[in-house]
Design an enzyme around this catalytic site. Structure first.
Site, mmCIF file in Angstrom:
data_model
loop_
_atom_site.group_PDB
_atom_site.id
_atom_site.type_symbol
_atom_site.label_atom_id
_atom_site.label_comp_id
_atom_site.label_asym_id
_atom_site.label_seq_id
_atom_site.Cartn_x
_atom_site.Cartn_y
_atom_site.Cartn_z
ATOM 1 N N ASP A 37 0.823 -1.230 0.000
ATOM 2 C CA ASP A 37 0.000 0.000 0.000
ATOM 3 C C ASP A 37 0.848 1.268 0.000
ATOM 4 O O ASP A 37 0.582 2.200 -0.752
ATOM 5 C CB ASP A 37 -1.066 0.001 1.116
ATOM 6 C CG ASP A 37 -0.538 -0.074 2.531
ATOM 7 O OD1 ASP A 37 0.686 -0.287 2.713
ATOM 8 O OD2 ASP A 37 -1.353 0.095 3.476
ATOM 9 N N GLY A 126 -2.766 -7.525 14.806
ATOM 10 C CA GLY A 126 -2.588 -7.127 13.409
ATOM 11 C C GLY A 126 -3.917 -7.109 12.667
ATOM 12 O O GLY A 126 -3.955 -7.269 11.448
ATOM 13 N N ASP A 174 -5.635 -0.074 6.075
ATOM 14 C CA ASP A 174 -6.432 -0.445 7.252
ATOM 15 C C ASP A 174 -7.637 0.475 7.417
ATOM 16 O O ASP A 174 -8.770 0.031 7.622
ATOM 17 C CB ASP A 174 -5.569 -0.398 8.514
ATOM 18 C CG ASP A 174 -4.304 -1.227 8.373
ATOM 19 O OD1 ASP A 174 -4.233 -2.039 7.434
ATOM 20 O OD2 ASP A 174 -3.387 -1.059 9.202
ATOM 21 N N TYR A 223 8.888 -1.761 10.621
ATOM 22 C CA TYR A 223 7.980 -1.247 9.601
ATOM 23 C C TYR A 223 8.562 0.003 8.957
ATOM 24 O O TYR A 223 8.645 0.113 7.728
ATOM 25 C CB TYR A 223 6.616 -0.936 10.237
ATOM 26 C CG TYR A 223 5.548 -0.585 9.240
ATOM 27 C CD1 TYR A 223 4.728 -1.565 8.704
ATOM 28 C CD2 TYR A 223 5.366 0.725 8.818
ATOM 29 C CE1 TYR A 223 3.747 -1.261 7.780
ATOM 30 C CE2 TYR A 223 4.392 1.049 7.888
ATOM 31 C CZ TYR A 223 3.583 0.049 7.379
ATOM 32 O OH TYR A 223 2.619 0.367 6.451
HETATM 33 C C1 GLA Z 1 0.166 -2.441 8.470
HETATM 34 C C2 GLA Z 1 -0.098 -1.048 7.908
HETATM 35 C C3 GLA Z 1 -0.748 -1.144 6.520
HETATM 36 C C4 GLA Z 1 0.061 -2.053 5.597
HETATM 37 C C5 GLA Z 1 0.379 -3.382 6.279
HETATM 38 C C6 GLA Z 1 1.299 -4.237 5.466
HETATM 39 O O1 GLA Z 1 -1.036 -3.089 8.713
HETATM 40 O O2 GLA Z 1 -0.940 -0.319 8.783
HETATM 41 O O3 GLA Z 1 -0.895 0.156 5.980
HETATM 42 O O4 GLA Z 1 1.226 -1.416 5.170
HETATM 43 O O5 GLA Z 1 0.954 -3.187 7.569
HETATM 44 O O6 GLA Z 1 0.675 -4.630 4.288
#
Ligand code: GLA
Length: 396
Positions: A37, A126, A174, A223
């Protein structure tokens, strides 16, 4: 509806009256398209039937009073809408404050509220409990104004709250899924255009989530490191290919192969993951259209390998959970979902094997790790909205 009566009772206890409005916003599970994303590529989440609920009543000043029922037996925050600073201690409160802050920036005249919130989402799994809290906050606050913005605008505003108020550089997936989810369908989101196509899931299969219950270590920093690696790789590729590459979305796999050997090994693997993952999302959408659950599951498995080996976003517990799941009869695909480095897996399981799958995975994971997981089927559910209820009972 789970959580609703608890919420109404708590509201009565805290404020001595009933709420006038209740908003809900679901968590999400991503079926395929991970770490794409923020590279302006494609993702395919569903909003799930686990959610954040906020009950509220208008105040006649501009104070927001909110109690989070699930945090340490009920933690309360209060702030004024005129000036919204960070909360020094409560992380959850900053999701609420950040969202209110960015709503206020839109020149929306917000009114103060008394509110109580609860959640049926396991936190830290998650499944985007934080995005659900942001989207729920935006939904309830705007319910007391004549102002209505579309779901995409809400998602963007909540992402800003997360990026700038909470300090995580997350992408749009998300908040988008929580705001715009559809019953019975996944959303194939184009994270550059911010548009989506609804993808009906293949018939005869169920999505099962398995939370490893191992909280992520250094999640934020892992991340943010990956985010920077992808940006650096886009810059290097733009030099190597001698054209502007604003995001990894702008490179084809074919082009990448011609210059891959000139990239440092770690960046080469990050790019390979992102580009092949974007292709897998497209292939998965086509497989779903053909009702080909076997192919869909195989693509999920490929995604896991790529995330583990090229993107290095798995963890020992996630690997064990995936390994156990794949041994079960009727499991067509298993992979980590969300950021990774802990949290949950998503599994595609034939309907008739779901009960056994849940029991076996739960049992074998406990045996191997000594950790109690949370394993549950989930359903693709509608995005955020208001709840109508009567005397403590949900109508819808
Ligand atoms: C987290 C982030 C999302 C995306 C995922 C990995 O959930 O909040 O925006 O980057 O990781 O796909």
């Amino acid at each position: 509806m789970p959580g609703l009566n608890t919420l109404l009772d708590a509201f009565q206890r805290i404020y001595g009256t009933r709420p006038t409005k209740i908003a809900r916003a679901p968590g999400r599970v991503n079926l395929i398209g991970e770490h794409t994303d923020y590279n302006e590529g494609f993702v395919m989440p569903i909003a799930i039937d686990r959610e954040v609920l906020i009950a509220a009543r208008e105040r006649d000043d501009n104070q927001v009073h909110v109690t989070a029922l699930d945090v340490e037996g009920g933690q309360a925050d209060q702030f004024t809408l005129d000036d919204i600073p960070h909360h020094p201690d409560y992380r959850w409160a900053n999701y609420v404050r950040g969202t209110a802050y960015y709503l206020a920036q839109e020149n929306v005249r917000l009114t103060g509220i008394d509110a109580v919130m609860t959640s049926t989402l396991p936190s830290g799994a998650g499944l985007s409990s934080s995005a659900a809290l942001e989207v729920c906050t935006a939904t309830i606050l705007q319910a007391f104004t004549p102002w209505r913005v579309g779901g995409v605008a809400i998602a963007k505003l909540c992402q800003q709250a997360e990026n700038h108020f909470v300090g995580v550089k997350s992408g749009i997936m998300d908040q988008y899924a929580s705001a715009l989810g559809e019953r019975g369908a996944a959303l194939k989101i184009d994270c550059r255009a911010l548009t989506y196509k609804a993808v009906k899931l293949p018939r005869g299969v169920t999505i099962v989530v398995a939370d490893t219950n191992k909280k992520r270590h250094l999640a934020g920093s892992d991340y943010n490191t990956r985010y920077m690696e992808c940006r650096n790789a886009a810059m290097l590729l733009s030099q190597l290919l001698d054209r502007d590459i604003p995001a990894l979305r702008d490179v084809s796999l074919k082009e990448f192969k011609t210059v891959a050997k000139h990239l440092p090994d770690n960046l080469m693997r990050r790019v390979r993951h992102v580009l092949t993952e974007n292709e897998r999302v497209q292939k998965a959408a086509r497989a779903a259209k053909r009702n080909d659950a076997v192919k869909f599951g195989a693509l999920m498995n490929e995604s896991q390998t790529s995330l583990r080996e090229d993107f290095e976003a798995s963890s020992p517990e996630l690997d064990i959970m995936v390994e156990i799941a794949r041994k079960q009869e009727g499991c067509l695909g298993a992979r980590l979902t969300g950021a990774g480095w802990g949290g949950a897996t998503v599994n595609l399981v034939r309907d008739e094997h779901v009960d056994t799958f849940v029991q076996q995975v739960d049992w074998e994971y406990r045996e191997r790790t000594g950790i109690v997981p949370w394993v549950s089927p989930v359903r693709a559910s509608p995005g955020a909205g208001m709840i109508e209820w009567e005397q403590g009972e949900a109508k819808a």
